[in-house]
Each structure stands twice: as C-alpha cells, then as structure tokens.
Motif scaffolding. Structure first.
Motif, PDB file in Angstrom:
ATOM      1  N   ALA A 237      15.332   9.745  11.812  1.00 24.51           N
ATOM      2  CA  ALA A 237      16.503   8.908  12.106  1.00 24.51           C
ATOM      3  C   ALA A 237      17.066   9.239  13.488  1.00 24.51           C
ATOM      4  CB  ALA A 237      17.581   9.107  11.041  1.00 24.51           C
ATOM      5  N   ALA A 238      17.066  10.520  13.842  1.00 24.85           N
ATOM      6  CA  ALA A 238      17.549  10.940  15.157  1.00 24.85           C
ATOM      7  C   ALA A 238      16.661  10.376  16.265  1.00 24.85           C
ATOM      8  CB  ALA A 238      17.591  12.463  15.233  1.00 24.85           C
ATOM      9  N   GLU A 239      15.346  10.327  16.008  1.00 20.66           N
ATOM     10  CA  GLU A 239      14.425   9.767  16.999  1.00 20.66           C
ATOM     11  C   GLU A 239      14.632   8.267  17.161  1.00 20.66           C
ATOM     12  OE1 GLU A 239      10.396  10.835  16.159  1.00 20.66           O
ATOM     13  OE2 GLU A 239      10.836  12.982  16.068  1.00 20.66           O
TER      14      GLU A 239
ATOM     15  N   ALA B 189       0.840  -1.207   0.000  1.00 19.81           N
ATOM     16  CA  ALA B 189       0.000   0.000   0.000  1.00 19.81           C
ATOM     17  C   ALA B 189       0.873   1.253   0.000  1.00 19.81           C
ATOM     18  CB  ALA B 189      -0.930  -0.002   1.210  1.00 19.81           C
ATOM     19  N   VAL B 190       1.940   1.218   0.777  1.00 18.48           N
ATOM     20  CA  VAL B 190       2.849   2.363   0.852  1.00 18.48           C
ATOM     21  C   VAL B 190       3.610   2.532  -0.457  1.00 18.48           C
ATOM     22  CG1 VAL B 190       4.909   3.274   1.997  1.00 18.48           C
ATOM     23  CG2 VAL B 190       3.083   2.247   3.363  1.00 18.48           C
ATOM     24  N   ALA B 191       4.034   1.407  -1.042  1.00 14.78           N
ATOM     25  CA  ALA B 191       4.782   1.461  -2.302  1.00 14.78           C
ATOM     26  C   ALA B 191       3.939   2.022  -3.437  1.00 14.78           C
ATOM     27  CB  ALA B 191       5.282   0.068  -2.669  1.00 14.78           C
ATOM     28  N   ASN B 192       2.624   1.917  -3.314  1.00 17.31           N
ATOM     29  CA  ASN B 192       1.716   2.427  -4.354  1.00 17.31           C
ATOM     30  C   ASN B 192       1.544   3.950  -4.292  1.00 17.31           C
ATOM     31  OD1 ASN B 192       1.273  -0.072  -5.470  1.00 17.31           O
ATOM     32  ND2 ASN B 192      -0.613  -0.477  -4.326  1.00 17.31           N
ATOM     33  N   VAL B 193       2.228   4.575  -3.346  1.00 13.32           N
ATOM     34  CA  VAL B 193       2.125   6.031  -3.198  1.00 13.32           C
ATOM     35  C   VAL B 193       3.470   6.675  -3.529  1.00 13.32           C
ATOM     36  CG1 VAL B 193       1.643   7.945  -1.642  1.00 13.32           C
ATOM     37  CG2 VAL B 193       0.382   5.801  -1.398  1.00 13.32           C
ATOM     38  N   PRO B 194       3.569   7.395  -4.665  1.00  9.98           N
ATOM     39  CA  PRO B 194       4.811   8.111  -4.974  1.00  9.98           C
ATOM     40  C   PRO B 194       4.941   9.322  -4.044  1.00  9.98           C
ATOM     41  CG  PRO B 194       3.136   8.577  -6.624  1.00  9.98           C
ATOM     42  CD  PRO B 194       2.539   7.563  -5.702  1.00  9.98           C
ATOM     43  N   LEU B 195       6.063   9.398  -3.338  1.00  5.13           N
ATOM     44  CA  LEU B 195       6.188  10.447  -2.324  1.00  5.13           C
ATOM     45  C   LEU B 195       7.649  10.863  -2.169  1.00  5.13           C
ATOM     46  CD1 LEU B 195       3.938  11.705  -0.595  1.00  5.13           C
ATOM     47  CD2 LEU B 195       4.579  10.146   1.253  1.00  5.13           C
ATOM     48  N   GLU B 196       7.885  12.150  -2.269  1.00  6.18           N
ATOM     49  CA  GLU B 196       9.221  12.702  -2.040  1.00  6.18           C
ATOM     50  C   GLU B 196       9.253  13.299  -0.633  1.00  6.18           C
ATOM     51  OE1 GLU B 196      12.109  12.852  -3.662  1.00  6.18           O
ATOM     52  OE2 GLU B 196      11.371  11.562  -5.274  1.00  6.18           O
ATOM     53  N   LEU B 197      10.040  12.701   0.236  1.00  3.68           N
ATOM     54  CA  LEU B 197      10.091  13.160   1.625  1.00  3.68           C
ATOM     55  C   LEU B 197      11.165  14.235   1.820  1.00  3.68           C
ATOM     56  CD1 LEU B 197       9.906   9.656   3.351  1.00  3.68           C
ATOM     57  CD2 LEU B 197       8.039  11.308   3.125  1.00  3.68           C
ATOM     58  N   PRO B 198      10.862  15.275   2.579  1.00  4.78           N
ATOM     59  CA  PRO B 198      11.880  16.285   2.876  1.00  4.78           C
ATOM     60  C   PRO B 198      13.040  15.654   3.643  1.00  4.78           C
ATOM     61  CG  PRO B 198       9.680  17.043   3.492  1.00  4.78           C
ATOM     62  CD  PRO B 198       9.563  15.600   3.188  1.00  4.78           C
ATOM     63  N   GLU B 199      14.257  15.916   3.222  1.00  6.47           N
ATOM     64  CA  GLU B 199      15.424  15.305   3.847  1.00  6.47           C
ATOM     65  C   GLU B 199      15.505  15.632   5.330  1.00  6.47           C
ATOM     66  OE1 GLU B 199      20.306  15.236   3.445  1.00  6.47           O
ATOM     67  OE2 GLU B 199      19.081  16.175   1.873  1.00  6.47           O
ATOM     68  N   VAL B 200      15.145  16.864   5.693  1.00  5.73           N
ATOM     69  CA  VAL B 200      15.219  17.266   7.092  1.00  5.73           C
ATOM     70  C   VAL B 200      14.273  16.419   7.948  1.00  5.73           C
ATOM     71  CG1 VAL B 200      13.480  19.095   6.826  1.00  5.73           C
ATOM     72  CG2 VAL B 200      15.154  19.215   8.694  1.00  5.73           C
TER      73      VAL B 200
ATOM     74  N   LEU C 201      20.405   4.210   9.595  1.00  5.24           N
ATOM     75  CA  LEU C 201      19.021   4.317  10.072  1.00  5.24           C
ATOM     76  C   LEU C 201      18.123   5.071   9.100  1.00  5.24           C
ATOM     77  CD1 LEU C 201      19.568   5.107  13.871  1.00  5.24           C
ATOM     78  CD2 LEU C 201      18.525   3.041  12.926  1.00  5.24           C
ATOM     79  N   VAL C 202      18.723   5.762   8.118  1.00  2.72           N
ATOM     80  CA  VAL C 202      17.942   6.603   7.205  1.00  2.72           C
ATOM     81  C   VAL C 202      16.892   5.817   6.420  1.00  2.72           C
ATOM     82  CG1 VAL C 202      18.108   7.974   5.080  1.00  2.72           C
ATOM     83  CG2 VAL C 202      19.573   8.508   7.024  1.00  2.72           C
ATOM     84  N   PRO C 203      17.216   4.647   5.825  1.00  2.00           N
ATOM     85  CA  PRO C 203      16.167   3.917   5.096  1.00  2.00           C
ATOM     86  C   PRO C 203      14.978   3.539   5.976  1.00  2.00           C
ATOM     87  CG  PRO C 203      18.335   3.073   4.520  1.00  2.00           C
ATOM     88  CD  PRO C 203      18.530   3.996   5.677  1.00  2.00           C
ATOM     89  N   GLN C 204      15.255   3.059   7.194  1.00  3.44           N
ATOM     90  CA  GLN C 204      14.170   2.725   8.118  1.00  3.44           C
ATOM     91  C   GLN C 204      13.371   3.967   8.487  1.00  3.44           C
ATOM     92  OE1 GLN C 204      15.415   0.863  11.800  1.00  3.44           O
ATOM     93  NE2 GLN C 204      13.381   1.014  12.696  1.00  3.44           N
ATOM     94  N   ALA C 205      14.074   5.064   8.712  1.00  4.43           N
ATOM     95  CA  ALA C 205      13.405   6.320   9.064  1.00  4.43           C
ATOM     96  C   ALA C 205      12.479   6.773   7.947  1.00  4.43           C
ATOM     97  CB  ALA C 205      14.448   7.398   9.360  1.00  4.43           C
ATOM     98  N   ALA C 206      12.972   6.708   6.710  1.00  4.11           N
ATOM     99  CA  ALA C 206      12.154   7.114   5.561  1.00  4.11           C
ATOM    100  C   ALA C 206      10.936   6.216   5.425  1.00  4.11           C
ATOM    101  CB  ALA C 206      12.993   7.072   4.284  1.00  4.11           C
ATOM    102  N   GLY C 207      11.135   4.911   5.641  1.00  4.96           N
ATOM    103  CA  GLY C 207      10.012   3.967   5.556  1.00  4.96           C
ATOM    104  C   GLY C 207       8.971   4.233   6.618  1.00  4.96           C
ATOM    105  N   ASN C 208       9.427   4.457   7.844  1.00  4.35           N
ATOM    106  CA  ASN C 208       8.492   4.744   8.939  1.00  4.35           C
ATOM    107  C   ASN C 208       7.693   6.012   8.668  1.00  4.35           C
ATOM    108  OD1 ASN C 208       9.600   2.556  10.212  1.00  4.35           O
ATOM    109  ND2 ASN C 208      10.624   3.703  11.832  1.00  4.35           N
ATOM    110  N   LEU C 209       8.386   7.045   8.208  1.00  2.85           N
ATOM    111  CA  LEU C 209       7.746   8.338   7.953  1.00  2.85           C
ATOM    112  C   LEU C 209       6.714   8.226   6.833  1.00  2.85           C
ATOM    113  CD1 LEU C 209       7.719  11.285   8.790  1.00  2.85           C
ATOM    114  CD2 LEU C 209       9.581  11.723   7.171  1.00  2.85           C
ATOM    115  N   LYS C 210       7.092   7.558   5.751  1.00  4.85           N
ATOM    116  CA  LYS C 210       6.174   7.401   4.630  1.00  4.85           C
ATOM    117  C   LYS C 210       4.955   6.574   5.022  1.00  4.85           C
ATOM    118  CE  LYS C 210       5.898   6.058  -0.235  1.00  4.85           C
ATOM    119  NZ  LYS C 210       6.599   5.462  -1.400  1.00  4.85           N
TER     120      LYS C 210
END
Length: 325
Positions: free
Chosen positions: A208-210, A191-202, A244-253
């Motif tokens: 990732a810090a959390e 379901a998440v992969a079906n959504v094209p989304l550009e996440l702000p790097e900040v 941790l960035v890939p996991q962070a991006a996945g969680n956020l998306k």
C-alpha cells in the motif's frame, strides 16, 4: 550483532487456473452508440445564439456575476464575474445552475445553497451559503443540421456515410480492447480467487505504501502534489492508505499466484526476448538501448523486468486457456 526481521510469504498452492470459464461481453457496436457519438459531435460544433425575448431555460448557456455570503459575511473565493455556465448542467455551482432557470437578463436572484457535510471546504460543511446571481446574458445552443456538407466541414470525410463508418471503426477498436481487457481481468481474478492465501499484514502495508508512492509521483508529474490532492479532496493520509489496502492485497496475491504458475510450468524469458523489450523501452524514451541496458543492470532493474515478463507469460497462459462462457 544485529537482528533482521524478514517477512515470510505464505506457500502458494495453486487452484484451478487452466480452462477457466469466464464471461465475456459482446464487442459489437450498436447503431445507437454511433448515433450517440454523432450527437456529441453535433454538440461540439453547436452555435450559441443570444436570446433576448425569453427567460433562461435548461440547456441554455448564461453569463452571470456571482457573489456569496455566509452568516452575513462575504465569501470572496466563491465570487466570480462573467461566469459562463450551462443552466442545469452542473459545473462549479450545480445547485445555482439549476435555479437560474426562469431568470431574465438583468435580473438579480438570491439563491440559498446548502453545503454538504462532506464538503472538502470545512468552513462551509453543512452550512447554508447565500448566493446572489446577476444574469447578464442568455444564449441558446443551436445544433447543426446533419448532412454531407456538415460532415465535410467537421471532418476529413466528404459524406455523412463515410463519417459514420469512421466513427464505428474507432468505437469498435476501443470496445474490442475494453472487452479483451475485461476478459483478461476476469480470468486472472478467477485464477487468483481459486487460491486460498493469508497474506502477512506487514507485506500488504508495504505494498500500500508503494502504491501511495507511485500515486505521489504521478501527481508530481502533472505539476501537483499529494498535499494539494489531500487538501482538495478532504481525505486524510491515513484514510487514503486504508483505502489502498484492498488493491495492495489484490496486487500482492496476484503476483504470488503468477510466480507460482511461472515455477509450476517452468516458464523462461530468453536473452533475445529481454533485448527486444529493452529496445522498445529505449525507443519509447529516445535512448540508446545499450545505455539503458547498462543502467538497468546497475540498478537491478533488469531482474525486475525479467520477473515482470515472466508474470506476463503466466498471465497469458491463464487468459489464453480461458473459455468464454
């Protein structure tokens, strides 16, 4: 006057999330899995018998004194006395463990071991450490004979058949849970992969810090620290955050997609549902539910909890609508 910088999250345009076709593994427990668990139980209750007439061989347990030299100088932290280990079983010094095969009691042997370049101990990385092993005792592992009598000795069950049945039941429960969790993750992932989304790097960096903060708390809860973990693994803080960035991006998306589902189908959480969850939390933490609810309201945790329950409902909507295939 002052200037505030606010991170604007992208608008989520939902893709397909209903009736998703998702693969699902079989949860059937094979006889071989029960056999493997029985074998582990036999090994757990195995007897170690002294060996006098032969050399050590793979699978034996030996007691030895170990010393280590690097460039002619002793490495005290690698020295140990009466060290018990399985021959060929890995352990603290896997290369030494393998080369002990063929030694007899009372024998000394010099074993050069090449330390990997990636070793967490920087002074040893890529260098050859000369171990000296003095073999003091050899014991062979003798597995118990499988019988009703053995089953009654190692369990609460009178017969082997009953023991195997209990093992199968526990394996089935664990496997069913694992399969369901895998199906849930696959459905949400699709379901998440079906959504094209550009996440702000900040935003990703903040997430990732959390994650790093949560990991640090978990280490402290186990009596350790982030500094000790980094020293033991040889990983830098910067590398850890980067990993941790890939996991962070996945969680956020995932959160953004679930929030969009919540809004799209107008999901709600009633006060009764909130109260029931707070009651469960209070019980788990041995607290009065009213005290906990008051604390959550004061810290803003009640709204965070409501958001999580809404996301759980959105996730359940996606998973319940998914089709096995």
């Amino acid at each position: 006057s002052f200037t505030a910088t606010v991170t604007v999250m992208p608008e989520v345009v939902l893709g397909e999330y209903k009736g998703l076709v998702v693969p699902k593994e079989s949860s059937e427990v094979a006889d071989e899995e029960v056999d493997a668990q029985m074998e582990r139980l036999r090994n757990e209750f195995a007897e170690l018998r002294p060996v006098l007439e032969r050399a050590a061989q793979k699978g034996d347990y030996v007691t030895a004194d170990l010393s280590a030299m690097l460039n002619g100088e002793p490495v005290e932290r690698l020295e140990t006395s009466d060290y018990l280990f399985e021959v060929g079983g890995g352990g603290m010094f896997p290369e030494v463990s393998e080369q002990v095969a063929g030694m007899k009691v009372g024998e000394d042997k010099s074993l050069p071991v090449q330390s990997p370049e990636s070793s967490s101990e920087s002074d040893l990385a890529g260098k050859t450490v000369e171990f000296t092993v003095t073999l003091k005792e050899i014991k062979e592992k003798v597995l118990p004979r499988v019988s009703d009598e053995w089953a009654s000795e190692v369990s609460e069950f009178a017969t082997l058949l009953e023991l195997r049945k209990e093992i199968r039941t526990k394996l089935q429960s664990a496997k069913t849970y694992s399969v369901e969790q895998g199906f849930r993750a696959a459905a949400l992932g699709k379901a998440v992969a079906n959504v094209p989304l550009e996440l702000p790097e900040v935003a990703v960096q903040q997430e990732a810090a959390e994650l790093l903060t949560e990991f640090k708390r978990s280490l402290e809860g186990r009596g350790s620290s982030l500094e000790e973990y980094l020293a033991a693994t040889g990983v830098t803080l910067e590398r850890m955050v980067e990993d941790l960035v890939p996991q962070a991006a996945g969680n956020l998306k995932t959160r953004l997609v679930l929030d969009a589902v919540v809004e799209g189908v107008d999901l709600t959480v009633s006060d009764e549902e909130m109260g029931a969850v707070v009651e469960q939390m209070a019980k788990a933490n041995k607290m009065d539910s009213k005290v906990l609810q008051k604390r959550l309201r004061k810290t803003g945790g009640i709204e965070t909890l409501r958001e999580q329950l809404l996301r759980d409902k959105a996730a359940a909507l996606i998973v319940d609508g998914a089709v096995e295939g």
